[in-house]
Every structure is written in C-alpha cells, then in structure tokens.
Design a protein around this motif. Structure first.
Motif, short mmCIF file in Angstrom:
data_model
loop_
_atom_site.label_atom_id
_atom_site.label_comp_id
_atom_site.label_asym_id
_atom_site.label_seq_id
_atom_site.Cartn_x
_atom_site.Cartn_y
_atom_site.Cartn_z
N ARG A 166 0.87 -1.19 0.00
CA ARG A 166 0.00 0.00 0.00
C ARG A 166 0.90 1.23 0.00
NH1 ARG A 166 -1.89 0.65 4.63
NH2 ARG A 166 -3.62 2.01 4.06
N LEU A 167 0.76 2.08 -1.02
CA LEU A 167 1.57 3.29 -1.10
C LEU A 167 0.89 4.40 -0.32
CD1 LEU A 167 2.57 3.19 -4.87
CD2 LEU A 167 3.62 2.04 -2.93
N LEU A 168 1.55 4.89 0.72
CA LEU A 168 0.93 5.83 1.65
C LEU A 168 1.26 7.28 1.35
CD1 LEU A 168 1.64 3.88 4.97
CD2 LEU A 168 -0.38 3.76 3.51
N LYS A 169 2.48 7.55 0.95
CA LYS A 169 2.89 8.94 0.76
C LYS A 169 4.14 9.00 -0.09
CE LYS A 169 4.29 13.03 3.47
NZ LYS A 169 3.16 13.92 3.11
N ARG A 170 4.22 9.97 -0.98
CA ARG A 170 5.45 10.16 -1.74
C ARG A 170 6.46 10.88 -0.87
NH1 ARG A 170 6.49 13.17 -7.50
NH2 ARG A 170 6.62 15.02 -6.19
N LEU A 171 7.63 10.28 -0.74
CA LEU A 171 8.69 10.84 0.10
C LEU A 171 9.61 11.76 -0.68
CD1 LEU A 171 9.66 7.58 2.04
CD2 LEU A 171 8.06 9.36 2.73
N GLY A 172 9.81 11.49 -1.95
CA GLY A 172 10.71 12.31 -2.72
C GLY A 172 10.78 11.86 -4.16
N SER A 178 5.66 3.04 1.96
CA SER A 178 4.74 1.96 1.64
C SER A 178 4.62 0.99 2.79
CB SER A 178 5.22 1.20 0.38
OG SER A 178 6.48 0.61 0.60
N GLU A 179 3.50 0.32 2.85
CA GLU A 179 3.25 -0.68 3.89
C GLU A 179 3.01 -2.03 3.23
OE1 GLU A 179 0.24 -1.56 7.68
OE2 GLU A 179 -0.40 -0.30 6.00
N LEU A 180 3.63 -3.05 3.75
CA LEU A 180 3.37 -4.40 3.29
C LEU A 180 1.99 -4.80 3.77
CD1 LEU A 180 4.58 -6.85 1.81
CD2 LEU A 180 5.43 -7.65 4.02
N SER A 181 1.09 -5.06 2.85
CA SER A 181 -0.32 -5.30 3.18
C SER A 181 -0.46 -6.39 4.23
CB SER A 181 -1.10 -5.69 1.92
OG SER A 181 -1.04 -4.65 0.96
N GLY A 182 -1.35 -6.12 5.20
CA GLY A 182 -1.61 -7.09 6.26
C GLY A 182 -0.57 -7.09 7.37
N THR A 183 0.37 -6.16 7.32
CA THR A 183 1.40 -6.08 8.36
C THR A 183 1.50 -4.62 8.82
OG1 THR A 183 3.27 -5.55 6.92
CG2 THR A 183 2.65 -7.88 7.13
N LYS A 184 2.38 -4.39 9.77
CA LYS A 184 2.70 -3.03 10.19
C LYS A 184 4.16 -2.73 9.84
CE LYS A 184 -0.63 -2.75 13.98
NZ LYS A 184 -0.83 -2.48 15.42
N CYS A 185 4.59 -3.29 8.73
CA CYS A 185 5.96 -3.11 8.27
C CYS A 185 6.01 -2.05 7.18
CB CYS A 185 6.51 -4.44 7.74
SG CYS A 185 6.60 -5.75 8.98
N LYS A 224 -4.37 15.07 4.74
CA LYS A 224 -4.97 14.00 3.98
C LYS A 224 -4.27 13.93 2.63
CE LYS A 224 -9.50 12.04 2.97
NZ LYS A 224 -10.94 12.27 3.02
N VAL A 225 -3.79 12.77 2.30
CA VAL A 225 -2.96 12.63 1.11
C VAL A 225 -3.67 11.77 0.08
CG1 VAL A 225 -0.72 11.91 0.25
CG2 VAL A 225 -0.93 12.80 2.57
N HIS A 226 -3.76 12.25 -1.15
CA HIS A 226 -4.29 11.47 -2.26
C HIS A 226 -3.28 11.52 -3.39
CE1 HIS A 226 -8.34 11.03 -0.58
NE2 HIS A 226 -8.22 12.29 -0.18
#
Length: 498
Positions: free
Chosen positions: A103-109, A119-126, A482-484
C-alpha cells in the motif's frame, strides 16, 4: 488506458489514508534525490541537485564488475529484522512479491531516475521506502544502466550505515526497489533546524564519523560513491545515519592490502614512517580463515602512570617491552587505480579533477567528505557562487577560506584543509583512504568499534501512521494532512489538492 497503470492508480487511491505526524517528524524524507516532502508548510527546499554526464567511451571503470560477492539473501546485521520475516512469509505463501502486496501511503521524494514512496506491506505493520522507476522513461533517457547499477550495489551492501534492500521486483512498466524507511528526514533538513543553521562541532563529528565508516566500507567493495551531500544522508529512527542514492556510484576493482611495519619498534601511525611492507589480503567471506589472516602478537600495551617509588626503575623496562611488541598491521582497501571521465556529482560538491575532465578516482569521495564537513560546521559550502558556472570556477581557482563565525576548532579546520587540496594526489586519504582520516586529531576520542553505542545528537520523534478505518480527527491542524495521489505523469504521482 493502460491496464497496468490503471491498476496501479487504483492501488494508490485505495491506499490513501489520513496520516498523523508528530511535531518533530514533519518531514518524511526521500530515499532518493534532493526533493523533500513535508507535512507542514515550513518546507525546507534544497537547491542542490545531482548531475550526470557520461564520458564518450573513456569511462573504463563504469563497466567493470563489482569486486564483492553480491547476494539478495538476508543481511547478517539485519537477520532479526521482523520486516525480513514478513516479506518471507508472503513470498513463501504466494511464490513472489509484487506491487499488489504493498500500500503506497505517501510520496517521500523524487529523484532523477524514480520516485520514492512510504509503503506498507499489506496485512502487516511493516513500512518501507519503495523506489519506483518507469522503465520506458529510463530507456528513453538512456538511464537504464544507472538503475541497474544502483540495484546491484544495494544487493551487495550489508552495513549498519548503509541501506538494506529487502527485495526488488519488476512489472512490465516499472522497476521497484524495497528499502529501509528513515523517519528522521535528512541532514540538510535537520541542519536547517539548528540555531544558526549549522551543527555544533560534537554533533558534526558524530555524523561525519558514521559517514566515514560507510565510505570506508564502500571503497572496500570497490564502490566510489560520488554523490555525498547532506540531502543524501538520512536519519534513522534511532538517530544514526544511513547513506542513500547510489545511481551515480562507480564500481571498480580493489585490492585490499595489509601494511605491516618491518620494524617492531616503529609506530605505523607515525607520519613520515616508510618502514612498511605491503601484503595482499583476501577479504572474501570464504577466505576469512586463520590461514588467511596475518597473526599479530597483541595490542600495543598501554602503560598508566604509577605513584610507586620504583617508577623510574620500571620506566626503562616498560620502554624495552614496548619496542618488542609488533604493531598491528593496517588494512588499506582503497580503489586508487579507478579512473572515470564522467561528469558526475553536485555542483557545490564537485572535485576539481571532475570539473577539469582529467579523470577521477576514489579521491573525489574524500573531497566531497571535506565539503560535507564544512557545510555541517559552517552552514554553507565553501565555493558556492552566484550560479552553477561561477561555482565551478570557484572550485577550480578559488583558495579555501573559513568564515570568522561560527568559531570552529583548529583540528576541524586542519582536517578540512587536508581534504580540500585541489590536486588529488596530494589530498588526505589519497593512498590509505579512511584509515588515514581516522587517525586525524579531529577524531580523537572516537571509539570506532563502539560507535553504534554512542548517543546521537538528535533522536527523531516517532511517526504515527493510523491504520485504515481508524477514527482520526478531520479538523485542519498542522499535525494532520490527507494525502491522495493520481498517476498524472510517467514516473510517479503528484498529491491532489483537497
């Protein structure tokens, strides 16, 4: 619309979340390039950007093979990392990892060859920093080799001050690198927050010491970094640093050697000492065995002053004992034979030999190391001009000067002078590399073996990223946004207003 881009857009939109950031972590910084994205309005933007112009067939070192054993297996110093386990679970269950698992959460650069996303590995908190590169764009700009070089270098690395590549994969359109996420931002942003926009000398010593160890490791692998600057030094959650961005790096051959003193009574660290014999050493993992290691008697004894009445009588005996102890051999793994003709780096950090097109080697990293230390201590680079052209003229022709303020110690200025010698063959560390710099008085008191146990000057405040569906305040506050994203270009996604 292209099915894959449509799917990728949907993945990004589905992963849009409301992110709550603490006051001390307003900048979630890139792992590539010099563009920074902040959760607040007080964004500190750096004007320094890397440049690259390949040589016309004379860059002999760029095509040489990496001298180390490259492997994508788990890195030993990260063997207990839960993120390795999470990735392995999915890989075992589904056979392979792909973009759909994140899951892509936010552009860092955004860098020259790709964009980096939290990004977050789906189903985890990694959480990871994922660098996504558009292969068609890279091919059109003839930068596929740079992307390949960065991936191969990241696969080789296993060092606490260098990034861990957890996995990489490709789709028909994109090439993706999954790396560590550093929530502390970069040293450029952190420096801007300091009083006077420069670091105290002790803080600068901490950061440059860790960068020095990272450069030493890279040179041992035959990798010349070529793009050191505060924007590329990231801060981990524990306050220690991590170098980023290796697409401008040069891979070359290196021959590690041991410098052994031929006279047991001669100090190998003493300047002017010529009593050395050079012995090649194999550093491949399979060869690190007792038969391959030069044996030494022991560490040179350290004698403490005694209040005993027999002190004078024992002094001569202690001196005789010291001369009988063979000093430890000195490992030197500097790729001094590397030569490149490429125009590579950042204008304010370019070494004179790069600008003059004379061909350059590993000494360019020690020049940039000197500029880096200067900027941390004084809040600016020494040769910056009114524009890029003026800066390049200053680097080649202007003598080094120090401002009257802030006041910096003699040892720090002496180290900078040694590093910023315009003739590379006379530059500090030209032959012996990081070993020579470590012995400079500026680093007196640094325990190199236990530097990871030292307390960093700044510990980033934790970053809180709520889970999807969690109740979060929708009030407009400086600590929430809020990020889109939408795929409006061929490399990454720009945040939509509102």
């Amino acid at each position: 619309e292209d099915p894959e881009k449509s799917s990728l857009r949907g993945s990004v939109k589905d992963s849009s979340v409301s992110a709550k950031f603490s006051d001390g972590a307003s900048s979630l910084t890139k792992a590539s390039g010099s563009t920074k994205v902040s959760g607040h309005a007080d964004l500190v933007q750096s004007g320094k950007s890397s440049v690259y112009r390949a040589s016309a067939g004379s860059d002999v070192s760029d095509d040489s093979t990496c001298s180390s054993i490259c492997s994508s297996a788990s890195k030993p110093h990260k063997s207990n990392d839960s993120r390795w386990e999470a990735i392995q679970v999915i890989r075992t269950k589904e056979g392979s990892l792909g973009l759909s698992h994140f899951r892509l959460l936010k552009r860092l650069g955004c860098g020259d060859i790709g964009s980096v996303y939290l990004s977050e590995l789906s189903g985890t908190k990694c959480y990871f920093a994922m660098k996504i590169m558009d292969k068609a764009s890279l091919a059109g700009r003839k930068k596929l080799l740079r992307a390949q070089t960065e991936r191969e270098i990241l696969q080789c690395l296993d060092h606490p001050f260098l990034p861990t590549l957890y996995t990489h994969f490709e789709t028909d359109k994109f090439s993706c690198l999954v790396m560590e996420f550093c929530p502390g931002g970069d040293l450029h942003t952190l420096r801007q927050k300091q009083p006077g926009k420069y670091f105290p000398e002790q803080a600068a010593k901490f950061y440059v010491a860790e960068v020095l160890l990272a450069l030493e490791y890279l040179h041992m692998l035959g990798i010349i970094y070529r793009d050191l600057k505060p924007e590329n030094v990231l801060v981990r959650e524990d306050g220690h640093i991590m170098l980023s961005d290796f697409d401008l790096s040069l891979r070359c051959d290196v021959s590690p050697t041991l410098l052994k003193s031929s006279n047991p009574g001669v100090d190998p660290n003493q300047k002017g000492n010529q009593a050395y014999c050079v012995q090649p050493v194999c550093i491949e993992p399979a060869c690190i065995q007792p038969a391959c290691v030069t044996t030494t008697t022991c560490f040179s004894p350290r004698f403490f002053s005694s209040k005993s009445k027999r002190e004078k009588k024992e002094k001569k005996a202690k001196a005789d004992m010291a001369t009988q102890v063979r000093p430890l051999p000195e490992l030197v793994a500097e790729p001094t034979d590397a030569r490149s003709m490429s125009f590579v780096g950042t204008h304010e950090y370019l070494a004179p030999e790069i600008i003059k097109g004379e061909g350059h080697g590993s000494a360019v990293d020690w020049w940039t190391f000197g500029i880096f230390l200067y900027e941390l201590l004084f809040g600016k680079t020494p040769f910056k001009g009114s524009g890029n052209r003026a800066t390049l003229f200053n680097v080649v022709g202007q003598p080094l000067r120090f401002p009257e303020s802030p006041v910096v110690g003699f040892a720090a200025r002496d180290l900078i002078r040694g590093l910023l010698i315009k003739e590379p063959q006379h530059r500090l560390a030209y032959k012996r590399g990081a070993t020579e710099i470590k012995q400079h008085p500026f680093f007196e008191g640094v325990n190199w073996a236990l530097i990871r146990c030292a307390t960093p000057p700044d510990i980033p405040k934790p970053v809180e990223i709520p889970r999807p569906g969690a109740s979060t305040s929708q009030k407009a506050t400086p600590s929430a946004e809020k990020v889109h994203f939408t795929s409006i270009d061929h490399i990454g996604w720009e945040p939509l207003s509102g």
